[in-house]
Structures are given as structure tokens and as C-alpha cells.
Design a protein around this motif. Structure first.
Motif, PDB file in Angstrom:
ATOM      1  N   LEU A 210      16.631 -23.955  31.684  1.00  0.00           N
ATOM      2  CA  LEU A 210      17.014 -22.661  31.134  1.00  0.00           C
ATOM      3  C   LEU A 210      16.795 -22.624  29.621  1.00  0.00           C
ATOM      4  O   LEU A 210      16.313 -21.627  29.065  1.00  0.00           O
ATOM      5  N   GLY A 214      14.122 -19.958  29.445  1.00  0.00           N
ATOM      6  CA  GLY A 214      14.867 -18.718  29.568  1.00  0.00           C
ATOM      7  C   GLY A 214      15.357 -18.496  30.991  1.00  0.00           C
ATOM      8  O   GLY A 214      14.912 -19.165  31.941  1.00  0.00           O
ATOM      9  N   VAL A 215      16.245 -17.526  31.136  1.00  0.00           N
ATOM     10  CA  VAL A 215      16.911 -17.317  32.425  1.00  0.00           C
ATOM     11  C   VAL A 215      15.932 -16.893  33.516  1.00  0.00           C
ATOM     12  O   VAL A 215      15.970 -17.407  34.642  1.00  0.00           O
ATOM     13  N   ASP A 216      15.026 -15.965  33.224  1.00  0.00           N
ATOM     14  CA  ASP A 216      14.160 -15.406  34.261  1.00  0.00           C
ATOM     15  C   ASP A 216      13.239 -16.455  34.868  1.00  0.00           C
ATOM     16  O   ASP A 216      13.105 -16.561  36.098  1.00  0.00           O
ATOM     17  N   LYS A 217      12.560 -17.242  34.010  1.00  0.00           N
ATOM     18  CA  LYS A 217      11.650 -18.265  34.529  1.00  0.00           C
ATOM     19  C   LYS A 217      12.414 -19.398  35.214  1.00  0.00           C
ATOM     20  O   LYS A 217      11.956 -19.950  36.221  1.00  0.00           O
TER      21      LYS A 217
END
Length: 793
Positions: A210, A214-217
Motif C-alpha cells: 500500500l 497506493g490503495v487502488d493498486k
């Protein structure tokens, strides 16, 4: 979702290795290191004849069969477990002593300063609760059994030094230390338990992902099952967190010079109703996958006394039988991969770092001082810190934060496998489920069968109730991140006499997608898919299932992901990968040891995973190469545009083919998966001069991989096998004597014993030996008979 990867020790699996020793001519205590085999042979304990032992109440008979399994016949419970301790020590004392020291935090005494950190963790994780509740949790007579068992171990240690004894085993001679006296609490190690509840490392891996992507990936790569959104703590700083922070916390099944994660491991089990078998009675099979050790992690024993008649495998340092059968029921287990650990980010007081924020105020940590004795050095005084959540595993003074562990192992009754003392005596489904209420760790999916024809499955283990996912470290200052008890036993998965006529588990998700509790999101998929494919096919065709069929399924190496990946390839190509493409297209997807296409596939699959990881992340991240598993890779490929998918697959196939040419030569017909995928049984003393030739076994060419039913997961960055099933059992409920088992490489840890490696050829060939049970069968197959007689004081 992640491929299940648990370390198991399961109880105490791992053995540290000893450094190279050089002869010291000036020291009369230094053993000579030549002619090791004669010295080893001289130290083999007596297993045929009579030994008089103080501490027994009545005479005990131990009949070792042709395959090294001891059948212990005692006249009372005390003598039964006294004899089990004595016999296990005869075969495995050095292994048991190392496991004990790993649990006590006393490895540095014999291995030096390199083990100080490992010892510190062991002392941090020890059980600190009510000892009466601890003993009573496993069975009402646990303390009496553990006392008899450890007294038996001590009796063998005393016998070694007596005039009638053979002296210290060769491994102790070479290691340069003696076994210490055992106590009942030595069987309650939590280092073993930690390995069987390993979610803390996964939380740190997720946090690292994370922070980098990042959160999305991170969400896309982790793909939790059941689907759930990542829930990072608002304002939390995950930078700098990674599994490397806990590299010294290696549990009980890690060899010191090897990576703590030995590859994807798991277990398979199934139970089949008599309406589907050729005998009309159930067949039950289990092949637990763990790290592969020398001596074997498992030890098979048969225990017979009033109230006891149970046979199967356990760990040599524990009494009872963890996986096996008695006169009425049989059972097997696989890890039920629920999340039993949570890491808390504790906020430290910048003015006084032994204080942490708790309920809005600064609270003092609990401080314990402990002294670790160090071979070749001065004793080391270590400070242990504990918060209300649990032991402090890591501190970051610069950022005033620390990681504390809350885990099921701090609860009473969570020493791995000891609840088998209750399971061993269950007589029916009701008894069995009652005994599993005591089973808290490791969490398991149990399959069951009985001689009345019933079959079933029951999951068991302490399963925390939390209102967050448990996928990331959480704030220690926020009260919403607290457990609210454990999932009631009645709400854990179970089935009894299912309509399909069979039940199987393989570390797969056994909870429904809409399960009301957040208990875990990391499950295995391909092994259970293949098992269901085979069992369901037999049932559909009304094929009467035989024991041989169960053997074949345990040794099945058909690769479902290989088939799925190859089907994505185009039918033909004119590029540099063309000759490799055709080889894969013509392959039957069976990962036999000699397979050249199988070797190509394994290299290609690794290349594809790396390429997909880079595509998701937008950059090369070799440090996260283990984050993406085969299932996640396939799912992502299926979501890609067709042209992009084909380009990635063909490019990586060309790269894989060229890698194989460099690795194995330019003629693909000479490539072999087994030549790359080998298993070497390594002893902890193989670094001592002469130790490798005396102890080590192999290399052995291996079939399969981590995704086949015969799971042979790799360890480290190469292709050598690091995990798998060295113990297997198949039970015939129509006649217990028709049951079969294997335990590689052998029952004994003594290199001069004929039972040190006699089972290795069977294991290599995927074969078994008869697990004899009845009095007549045991007598017919007895090779050595030892009588233990009370020595009157």
C-alpha cells in the motif's frame, strides 16, 4: 487472494543448523571428527531386548514394525505416555532438544550470538496466563499426561549415561552439548503456535504494498476473498513497514540459513462415504504439507492401554496422536486459514518511550528483564516490552511508534495440537465435535469418518471477532480496533453425511461469501478444484472408489493453472517463441518429474507473474515478487485486452525459452522438471565437518508444484522443493489393517538406524506402507520388540 502460505512448525517443525566446527588439538574435550559412521552406530539405542527403567509402574512392550513404527502396549495410562516419551527420545532426542530450546529461547546457549534475536522473540511470545486454565483446556488429565511423557524423556536421557546405556547420540557428540531435563511446560511452546497463525507478516507485506503503490493498486493486487475493500487507518503512516522487520521471528519451522517462508504450503484431506467405495465403508485420506525437515517433522506411533488404542502421526516432542484413527473413528486435518493475529501501531511517548498511548493517556508498558546465555560470549540481558495488546515486536524510536502483536496464542489452550489428547479418545461424531471445542490452535478443517459409515467435516480453532478486515496494521490508540470475543464453535463450518457422499478441504475458503464474521481473506484454490474435479467425476461415473484411487489422487500432479495459462496462448506464432509454443500446446499439463514441457512452463509462469506485477505497479518491484500468486495473475490476464494479453504471454514465453536454453541446454528434449525441482533432506549438523556425508539425503527429483494436489512448493528464489507432504495417511474403515501411510525419510533420527532413510524410496515413488493396527497384524509385522521393565529402587 493470496495462496495460503503458513509456516508450520506446525508444532516445532524447524531445526537450526550448526556452524562449521574445526578440530582443536589443544582441547581434550574436542571430539575427533573422522570415522563418524562407526561412532554413530555405537550410539544407536537398543530397540530389541529389555531395559530396566525407574519410573514405570508396570511392564511395557514396544513392538517396532518393519517400517519403524513403534506399537506401545502398556497396562495403564501413566506408563503409556512414559513409554511414548522414552521411545520418541530413542528415535528423535536431538530434534526434540532443539525444538525445546527454540521454544524456551535458549538456542544461543548452543549456537552463539546469532540466535540472540530468535531467543528474544521466543521469550516475548511465551504464554503468561493462568497455568491451570492452560492445562485444563486440552483435556482434564493433560498435566498428568505431560508429566508422564516428559518423565519418560528424562528416563531415556538418564539411561544414556548409565553403564547399560549407549552414551550420547552422535548428533549431540558433534554439536558439543548435552540434552537438558524436560518439564511438562516444555511442551507448551508458543513459538510453534506463532508459525501456525502467521498473519502478522502478511499485514506488513500488505502495508508495504500500500505504501509503495497506493490503495487502488494494492487492492487490485491483493484481491481479497471474499471481496472486501482495504481499510487503512486514517492518518496512519505505513512507510517503512515490511516483513523484514520481523526477520528474526522465524517460528519453529525455519532453518537459520534459509528464508523463513519456505514456499506455498498447505494440506489436503477428504473423506468418502461407503456408498461410493468398493468396500461399502468410508475411505479417509490426509496429506498435510509442511516444511521438509531431517529428521521428519512427523513421528508415527501406536498407543495402546486401557482407554487408548490410537495410531497415527504427531510431533515427536508432544504426547498423543494429532492425525490418525482409533478403534471407531478416523480423522485428518488441513489448516483453516483464519486470521488469528493482529499488529497494532502503538504511539510512544516522545519524552518517555516506555509509555504508549492507551485510551487517550500515556500508560507504562510491562517491562521484563531476561538473561540469554550465549555460547562463546557474555550473557546478554534483554528487555522485553508488552502493551495491553501483547508483546512489542518492533520499535521505531525516530517516529515514536512500535508494533505490538495481539494473537490467539496468548490465550490458554493454544499450544499447537495438544487438544489431540481429547480427540484421540472420541468414539463417535458427537464426541469428536465435543473434543474439537478444545481445539484452539492451529485452526483446522477436520474431516471425519467412523466404522458405522458416517462421514463429516468440522472446522475448529480460536477465530477472533473484529469489525475491520485485519489485512493491515491498525491503530493501538483507537478502541474500535479491539476484538470482541471469538466466533462461537457452532458457527464454524461443518457438514455431516453430505448428499454428495464426500467432503474435501485443501486450505480453501470453507466459509460462505456472506459470512457474518471477517475471519480471513487468504485461501488456496487450485488443489481443491482438482480434488473436486476427480472426486466428483468418480461419483458421477458411479466408479467404486478404491484405496489405490486415493493414493493416485494424493500423488496427482495435473496442473489446472498450467492448462488455463496455455489455453490463453494463440494456436500458432511466427515469432522466436514458436518452438516453445508448440511444446506447451502438445503437453498434457501433468508435472511429472521428467517432463521437459513442465520445466518450460514453470519458468514461463514465473516470468508471467513478474510481467503482470510490473504492469499493475507500473514499475519493476522485485522485492514484491512474492506478492502476486498464480490465481491473481490469471485473473488479471483475463481482464486484459486480447492484444495486450497475447503480447505479454508471447514475450514472456520467448524469455522463458531462452532462460531454459541458458540453464539446461539448447535441446529441449533434454530438459527435465525433476532436474530443476529437487529435494535434499538436510540435517542441522551438515555444516559440521563430516556431517553432510553422515546425515544428508538426496537430492531427489520431484514432480508437481505448489498448485498441484501433490504439492511440492519451492523455497527461496530457485526451483528446489521446500515444502510438501512427507507424511500421508489413507484409512480403510472396513478394515483398519488395510490402511496405509508414509513418513519420509524414515522414523528414526539416528543415521546408523535402518529406519533413518528406509521410507525415502517409497516416498520418492509415491508409494506407502501398511499401517498395521490389530494385535495379530502388529505381531506378524514386528521386527524388533523392546520390553521396558520397572527398576525397583
Amino acid at each position: 487472494m493470496k495462496t495460503v502460505a503458513f509456516l508450520l512448525v506446525a508444532v516445532f517443525a524447524g531445526i537450526p543448523s550448526f556452524p562449521q566446527q574445526q578440530p582443536n588439538k589443544s582441547s581434550p574435550q574436542q571430539p575427533k571428527l573422522d570415522n563418524l559412521s562407526p561412532r554413530a552406530a555405537k550410539a544407536v539405542p537398543l530397540i530389541n531386548g529389555e531395559i530396566k527403567i525407574a519410573g514405570l509402574q508396570r511392564q511395557v512392550k514396544i513392538a517396532r514394525d518393519n517400517w519403524g513404527v513403534p506399537h506401545i502396549l502398556a497396562q495403564n495410562q501413566h506408563d503409556l505416555f512414559f513409554a511414548q516419551g522414552f521411545v520418541a527420545a530413542q528415535d528423535r532426542l536431538f530434534q526434540m532438544e532443539l525444538w525445546k530450546r527454540a521454544g524456551q529461547g535458549k538456542l544461543a546457549e548452543v549456537l552463539g550470538k546469532s540466535q540472540i534475536e530468535r531467543d528474544r522473540y521466543a521469550r516475548l511470545l511465551k504464554y503468561r496466563g493462568d497455568m491451570r486454565a492452560e492445562y485444563d483446556s486440552y483435556a482434564p488429565d493433560t498435566l498428568a499426561i505431560l508429566t508422564a511423557f516428559t518423565d519418560g524423556i528424562n528416563a531415556f536421557i538418564h539411561y544414556l549415561g548409565s553403564p547399560a546405556g549407549p552414551g550420547l547420540p552422535i548428533d549431540f557428540q558433534l554439536a558439543g552439548f548435552k540434552p537438558e531435563v524436560w518439564k511438562p511446560e516444555d511442551c507448551l511452546s508458543r513459538m510453534a503456535a506463532y508459525s501456525m497463525t502467521a498473519n502478522a507478516r502478511a499485514e506488513l507485506s500488505d502495508a508495504q504494498l500500500l505504501a509503495k503503490l497506493g490503495v487502488d493498486k494494492a487492492q487490485q493486487m491483493l484481491d481479497p476473498d471474499p471481496p472486501v475493500k482495504l481499510d487503512p487507518v486514517e492518518g496512519a503512516d505505513y512507510a517503512g513497514l515490511s516483513p523484514e522487520l520481523l526477520k528474526g521471528l522465524v517460528g519453529g519451522d525455519s532453518r537459520i540459513e534459509f528464508p523463513p517462508n519456505a514456499g506455498a504450503v498447505g494440506s489436503n484431506n477428504w473423506t468418502i462415504s461407503g456408498k461410493l467405495t468398493d468396500t461399502g465403508k468410508p475411505i479417509l485420506a490426509n496429506d498435510p504439507h509442511r516444511v521438509i525437515t531431517l529428521p521428519s517433522l512427523r513421528y508415527i506411533v501406536h498407543l495402546v492401554a486401557p482407554g487408548w488404542n490410537v495410531i497415527g502421526a504427531g510431533e515427536p516432542a508432544l504426547p498423543g496422536v494429532a492425525i490418525g484413527h482409533n478403534e471407531h473413528i478416523g480423522w485428518g486435518l488441513t489448516i483453516f486459514d483464519v486470521d488469528q493475529q493482529d499488529l497494532y501501531l502503538e504511539e510512544l511517548n516522545p519524552v518517555n518511550p516506555i509509555e504508549y498511548k492507551r485510551r487517550g493517556n500515556w500508560a507504562p508498558m510491562r517491562i521484563e528483564k531476561t538473561t540469554i546465555n550465549v555460547k562463546g560470549g557474555l550473557p546478554k540481558v534483554v528487555t522485553l516490552k508488552l502493551t495491553e495488546h501483547g508483546p512489542v515486536l518492533w520499535e521505531d524510536p525516530a517516529h515514536h511508534r512500535a508494533l505490538a502483536l495481539r494473537w490467539a496464542g496468548s490465550e490458554p489452550g493454544t499450544a499447537g495440537y495438544l487438544a489431540s489428547l481429547s480427540v484421540d479418545r472420541a468414539q463417535n461424531w458427537s464426541d469428536f465435535r465435543s473434543s474439537l471445542r478444545r481445539w484452539k490452535l492451529p485452526p483446522e478443517n477436520f474431516v471425519y469418518a467412523d466404522t458405522d459409515g458416517n462421514i463429516g467435516e468440522q472446522s475448529a480453532g480460536l477465530t477472533p471477532i473484529r469489525n475491520w478486515t485485519g489485512l493491515l496494521p491498525v491503530s493501538g490508540t483507537n478502541s474500535k480496533y479491539e476484538w470482541s470475543g471469538f466466533v462461537p464453535f457452532e458457527q464454524l463450518p461443518r457438514s455431516f453425511n453430505p448428499a454428495d457422499g464426500w467432503v474435501a478441504t485443501a486450505n480453501n475458503r470453507t466459509i460462505p461469501e456472506d459470512y457474518q464474521y471477517k475471519v480471513g481473506f487468504e485461501w488456496s484454490t487450485f488443489r481443491i478444484e482438482r480434488i473436486r474435479q476427480v472426486l466428483g467425476g468418480w461419483a458421477e461415473k458411479q466408479h467404486k472408489i478404491r484405496l489405490q484411487d486415493a493414493e493416485d489422487l494424493q500423488n496427482d500432479v495435473y496442473s489446472i493453472p498450467a492448462d488455463q495459462l496455455i489455453r490463453m496462448l494463440p494456436r500458432r506464432s511466427d515469432g522466436p517463441e514458436a518452438r516453445f509454443l508448440q511444446r506447451l500446446k502438445d503437453w498434457d499439463r501433468v508435472l511429472r518429474s521428467p517432463s521437459n514441457a513442465g520445466a518450460l512452463y514453470e519458468v514461463w509462469e514465473r516470468q508471467v507473474r513478474g510481467a503482470v506485477l510490473e504492469k499493475i505497479a507500473g514499475q519493476a518491484l522485485p522485492e514484491l515478487s512474492a506478492t502476486l500468486n498464480t490465481q491473481q495473475t490469471l485473473d488479471y490476464l483475463k481482464s486484459m485486452a486480447a492484444a495486450d494479453q497475447q503480447q505479454l504471454l508471447l514475450r514472456t514465453l520467448a524469455d522463458a525459452g531462452h532462460e531454459m536454453e541458458q540453464r539446461e541446454g539448447t535441446d529441449p528434449a533434454l530438459w527435465s522438471w525433476g532436474a530443476m525441482h529437487t529435494m535434499t533432506f538436510r540435517h542441522p549438523l551438515d555444516q559440521v565437518h563430516g556431517g553432510q556425508a553422515l546425515f544428508d539425503l538426496g537430492p531427489v527429483a520431484r514432480p508437481g508444484d505448489a498448485n498441484t494436489v501433490d504439492a511440492t512448493g519451492v523455497g527461496g528464489t530457485g526451483f528446489a522443493q521446500g515444502s510438501g507432504a512427507t507424511y500421508r495417511e489413507i484409512f480403510d474403515l472396513s478394515n483398519w489393517d488395510n490402511s496405509r501411510a508414509i513418513n519420509a525419510p524414515g522414523q528414526s533420527g539416528n543415521p546408523s538406524s535402518r529406519h533413518y532413510s528406509d521410507l525415502l524410496p517409497f516416498w520418492e515413488a509415491g508409494q506407502y506402507f501398511p499401517l498395521v493396527y490389530s494385535k495379530d497384524a502388529v505381531e506378524e509385522n514386528s521386527e524388533d520388540v523392546l520390553t521396558l521393565t520397572p527398576e525397583r529402587q
